[in-house]
Write an enzyme that holds these catalytic residues in place. Structure first.
Site, PDB file in Angstrom:
ATOM      1  N   CYS A  58     -27.974 -35.040   0.261  1.00  0.00           N
ATOM      2  CA  CYS A  58     -27.611 -33.889  -0.576  1.00  0.00           C
ATOM      3  C   CYS A  58     -27.115 -32.719   0.274  1.00  0.00           C
ATOM      4  O   CYS A  58     -27.655 -32.430   1.345  1.00  0.00           O
ATOM      5  CB  CYS A  58     -28.818 -33.455  -1.407  1.00  0.00           C
ATOM      6  SG  CYS A  58     -28.439 -32.096  -2.524  1.00  0.00           S
ATOM      7  N   CYS A  62     -32.471 -27.139   0.590  1.00  0.00           N
ATOM      8  CA  CYS A  62     -33.810 -26.841   0.068  1.00  0.00           C
ATOM      9  C   CYS A  62     -34.860 -27.275   1.106  1.00  0.00           C
ATOM     10  O   CYS A  62     -34.945 -28.459   1.455  1.00  0.00           O
ATOM     11  CB  CYS A  62     -34.032 -27.584  -1.244  1.00  0.00           C
ATOM     12  SG  CYS A  62     -32.656 -27.374  -2.400  1.00  0.00           S
ATOM     13  N   CYS A  65     -37.148 -30.384   0.673  1.00  0.00           N
ATOM     14  CA  CYS A  65     -36.630 -31.640   0.125  1.00  0.00           C
ATOM     15  C   CYS A  65     -36.267 -32.688   1.175  1.00  0.00           C
ATOM     16  O   CYS A  65     -35.411 -32.452   2.035  1.00  0.00           O
ATOM     17  CB  CYS A  65     -35.424 -31.361  -0.764  1.00  0.00           C
ATOM     18  SG  CYS A  65     -34.915 -32.873  -1.634  1.00  0.00           S
ATOM     19  N   CYS A 102     -36.900 -40.013 -16.779  1.00  0.00           N
ATOM     20  CA  CYS A 102     -36.217 -38.922 -16.085  1.00  0.00           C
ATOM     21  C   CYS A 102     -35.421 -39.480 -14.901  1.00  0.00           C
ATOM     22  O   CYS A 102     -35.989 -40.162 -14.044  1.00  0.00           O
ATOM     23  CB  CYS A 102     -37.229 -37.930 -15.534  1.00  0.00           C
ATOM     24  SG  CYS A 102     -38.417 -37.384 -16.757  1.00  0.00           S
ATOM     25  N   CYS A 134     -34.120 -37.701 -19.713  1.00  0.00           N
ATOM     26  CA  CYS A 134     -34.008 -36.440 -18.977  1.00  0.00           C
ATOM     27  C   CYS A 134     -33.179 -36.686 -17.725  1.00  0.00           C
ATOM     28  O   CYS A 134     -33.271 -37.749 -17.123  1.00  0.00           O
ATOM     29  CB  CYS A 134     -35.404 -35.932 -18.595  1.00  0.00           C
ATOM     30  SG  CYS A 134     -35.362 -34.391 -17.656  1.00  0.00           S
ATOM     31  N   CYS A 194     -36.172 -28.232 -19.061  1.00  0.00           N
ATOM     32  CA  CYS A 194     -37.326 -28.588 -18.250  1.00  0.00           C
ATOM     33  C   CYS A 194     -37.177 -27.758 -16.979  1.00  0.00           C
ATOM     34  O   CYS A 194     -36.259 -27.995 -16.196  1.00  0.00           O
ATOM     35  CB  CYS A 194     -37.311 -30.085 -17.940  1.00  0.00           C
ATOM     36  SG  CYS A 194     -38.575 -30.563 -16.751  1.00  0.00           S
ATOM     37  N   ARG A 266     -46.299 -29.859 -17.069  1.00  0.00           N
ATOM     38  CA  ARG A 266     -46.380 -31.164 -16.383  1.00  0.00           C
ATOM     39  C   ARG A 266     -46.919 -30.996 -14.972  1.00  0.00           C
ATOM     40  O   ARG A 266     -46.342 -30.266 -14.166  1.00  0.00           O
ATOM     41  CB  ARG A 266     -44.997 -31.818 -16.347  1.00  0.00           C
ATOM     42  CG  ARG A 266     -45.017 -33.219 -15.707  1.00  0.00           C
ATOM     43  CD  ARG A 266     -43.682 -33.959 -15.867  1.00  0.00           C
ATOM     44  NE  ARG A 266     -43.287 -33.965 -17.251  1.00  0.00           N
ATOM     45  CZ  ARG A 266     -42.198 -33.337 -17.735  1.00  0.00           C
ATOM     46  NH1 ARG A 266     -41.388 -32.697 -16.930  1.00  0.00           N
ATOM     47  NH2 ARG A 266     -41.929 -33.362 -19.029  1.00  0.00           N
TER      48      ARG A 266
HETATM   49  N1  SAM Z   1     -30.785 -32.032  -6.923  1.00  0.00           N
HETATM   50  C1  SAM Z   1     -31.307 -31.603  -8.146  1.00  0.00           C
HETATM   51  C2  SAM Z   1     -31.942 -30.228  -8.084  1.00  0.00           C
HETATM   52  O1  SAM Z   1     -32.355 -29.798  -7.022  1.00  0.00           O
HETATM   53  O2  SAM Z   1     -32.049 -29.596  -9.133  1.00  0.00           O
HETATM   54  C3  SAM Z   1     -32.315 -32.573  -8.738  1.00  0.00           C
HETATM   55  C4  SAM Z   1     -33.331 -33.284  -7.867  1.00  0.00           C
HETATM   56  S1  SAM Z   1     -34.545 -32.259  -7.058  1.00  0.00           S
HETATM   57  C5  SAM Z   1     -35.299 -33.427  -6.002  1.00  0.00           C
HETATM   58  C6  SAM Z   1     -35.698 -31.868  -8.348  1.00  0.00           C
HETATM   59  C7  SAM Z   1     -36.896 -31.018  -8.004  1.00  0.00           C
HETATM   60  O3  SAM Z   1     -37.837 -31.765  -7.259  1.00  0.00           O
HETATM   61  C8  SAM Z   1     -36.695 -29.786  -7.153  1.00  0.00           C
HETATM   62  O4  SAM Z   1     -36.186 -28.718  -7.873  1.00  0.00           O
HETATM   63  C9  SAM Z   1     -38.102 -29.498  -6.659  1.00  0.00           C
HETATM   64  O5  SAM Z   1     -38.764 -28.629  -7.554  1.00  0.00           O
HETATM   65  C10 SAM Z   1     -38.762 -30.872  -6.675  1.00  0.00           C
HETATM   66  N2  SAM Z   1     -39.079 -31.326  -5.312  1.00  0.00           N
HETATM   67  C11 SAM Z   1     -38.227 -31.837  -4.402  1.00  0.00           C
HETATM   68  N3  SAM Z   1     -38.859 -32.137  -3.258  1.00  0.00           N
HETATM   69  C12 SAM Z   1     -40.161 -31.793  -3.425  1.00  0.00           C
HETATM   70  C13 SAM Z   1     -41.320 -31.827  -2.589  1.00  0.00           C
HETATM   71  N4  SAM Z   1     -41.251 -32.275  -1.336  1.00  0.00           N
HETATM   72  N5  SAM Z   1     -42.490 -31.405  -3.093  1.00  0.00           N
HETATM   73  C14 SAM Z   1     -42.551 -30.927  -4.365  1.00  0.00           C
HETATM   74  N6  SAM Z   1     -41.497 -30.859  -5.191  1.00  0.00           N
HETATM   75  C15 SAM Z   1     -40.308 -31.271  -4.740  1.00  0.00           C
HETATM   76 FE1  SF4 Z   2     -30.546 -31.530  -3.100  1.00  0.00          FE
HETATM   77 FE2  SF4 Z   2     -33.150 -31.910  -2.808  1.00  0.00          FE
HETATM   78 FE3  SF4 Z   2     -32.213 -29.438  -3.120  1.00  0.00          FE
HETATM   79 FE4  SF4 Z   2     -32.133 -31.176  -5.208  1.00  0.00          FE
HETATM   80  S1  SF4 Z   2     -33.959 -30.345  -4.212  1.00  0.00           S
HETATM   81  S2  SF4 Z   2     -30.507 -29.804  -4.520  1.00  0.00           S
HETATM   82  S3  SF4 Z   2     -31.801 -33.097  -4.085  1.00  0.00           S
HETATM   83  S4  SF4 Z   2     -31.780 -30.804  -1.382  1.00  0.00           S
END
Ligand code: SAM
Ligand code: SF4
Ligand code: DTB
Length: 324
Positions: A58, A62, A65, A102, A134, A194, A266
């Site tokens: 990606c 973040c 992530c 989802c 979702c 959500c 949730r």
């Molecule tokens: N890329 C899209 C986005 O960021 O909206 C969708 C997928 S992203 C993985 C969805 C959510 O997963 C993130 O907004 C975050 O809140 C949660 N998430 C991702 N990595 C995480 C982690 N290591 N621990 C807890 N929540 C996590």
């Molecule tokens: Fe990309 Fe992960 Fe951020 Fe979603 S949470 S935008 S998958 S880096």
């Protein structure tokens, strides 16, 4: 409990929310449970299953992530799953008792083309077997939201993740405003929202209150509010973060319930690190949805058998699809 505590309000202030978060835990849980019983009678818990349709690589940074291309983690980009593969997984999820399916894409934003057309087919397919559908796939436009709505999408997940003030400590490749714009497109298209966030990323209590304030002043409130406890993944900037105290998580869930009485709260990432008793405290505090299945997107989740046993032991039932 003040008589007004259980009214549906959209004018919550940071000070009020901080006061809720900081009150004695037993008072907080009692208040949350009172609101919960008033608005959500019964003991039904929603079982949602997650599937990562497009994993890794990606463009966003973040800090939590494992799927960000900016960090070296064990997650390597994988080919996007086909419609047939996704449908086979959705069918299995239905057979083992999930009611919401989802699907996640590790994208900064949705782009038009084959991958989006496939996403629409997946949504139609999931709905056709009687499951709520979702999607979480990053930013989207008005037109894309309308096409998803026409395909029958039940909910779009797009989290705030933290407070506006702490946001640039966690993500710099997009802004809070970007996030809010996408949420607006989803709402305008008539898809349910959500939207929640993560705790345990080094944020202050004030940051938690501010995130809840943004959610609780939305009108209407998001229909689903995922509360994730950070899963600290090796290779990400947050790899050294210590796990959040489960009682802090209980406070967050209880406060979310009081602020957003009708929302489905949730208990999302981080459940593998919680004892059964800590999870039950979260249910007492108003949690009425969990992710069900041994995997979230890329990290682990409790076994299905353990979750079924937990629900049975506390006398909870699985929510039927489209119950709302
Ligand atoms: N890329 C899209 C986005 O960021 O909206 C969708 C997928 S992203 C993985 C969805 C959510 O997963 C993130 O907004 C975050 O809140 C949660 N998430 C991702 N990595 C995480 C982690 N290591 N621990 C807890 N929540 C996590
Ligand atoms: Fe990309 Fe992960 Fe951020 Fe979603 S949470 S935008 S998958 S880096
Ligand atoms: C949400 O708030 N939590 C889910 C879902 N929405 C998409 C994702 C949790 C991801 C946890 C880390 C992982 O498994 O990659």
């Amino acid at each position: 409990m003040p008589a007004t505590a259980s009214l549906l309000r959209h004018d919550w202030t940071t000070v009020e929310i901080l006061a809720l978060l900081q009150q004695p835990l037993l008072d907080l849980v009692y208040q949350a449970q009172t609101v919960h019983r008033q608005y959500n009678p019964g003991n039904a818990i929603q079982l949602a299953t997650l599937l990562s349709v497009k994993t890794g690589g990606c463009a966003e940074n973040c800090a939590y992530c494992p799927q960000s291309a900016h960090y070296q983690t064990s997650i390597k980009p994988e080919p996007t799953m086909t419609v047939a593969e996704v449908m086979a997984t959705a069918q299995r999820a239905k057979e083992v008792g999930a009611t919401r399916f989802c699907m996640g894409w590790a994208w900064r934003e949705i782009r038009d083309g084959k991958a989006f057309d496939d996403m629409l087919d997946m949504v139609r397919g999931v709905r056709s077997i009687g499951l709520e559908a979702c999607v979480t796939a990053g930013m989207l436009t008005d037109t894309q939201a309308e096409r998803l709505a026409a395909a029958g999408l039940s909910a779009y997940n797009h989290n705030l993740d933290t407070s506006p003030e702490y946001y640039d400590q966690i993500i710099t490749t997009r802004t809070y405003g970007d996030r809010l714009r996408t949420l607006d497109c989803v709402r305008q298209a008539g898809i349910t929202l959500c939207c929640g966030g993560i705790v345990g990323m080094g944020e202050s209590l004030q940051d938690r209150a501010r995130m809840l304030e943004i959610l609780a002043t939305m009108q209407p409130h998001p229909e689903s509010v995922p509360i994730n406890a950070l899963t600290a993944v090796e290779g990400t900037p947050l790899q050294e973060q210590q796990p959040i105290d489960p009682l802090e998580l209980v406070r967050m869930c209880a406060t979310a319930r009081i602020l957003m009485p009708k929302a489905r709260i949730r208990l999302s990432a981080g459940r593998s690190n919680l004892s059964r008793e800590a999870q039950v405290l979260c249910f007492m505090a108003g949690v009425n949805s969990i992710f069900y299945g041994e995997k979230l997107l890329t990290t682990g989740n409790p076994d299905r058998d353990a979750d079924r046993q937990l629900l049975e032991d506390i006398g909870a039932t699985a929510l039927q699809p489209f119950a709302e």
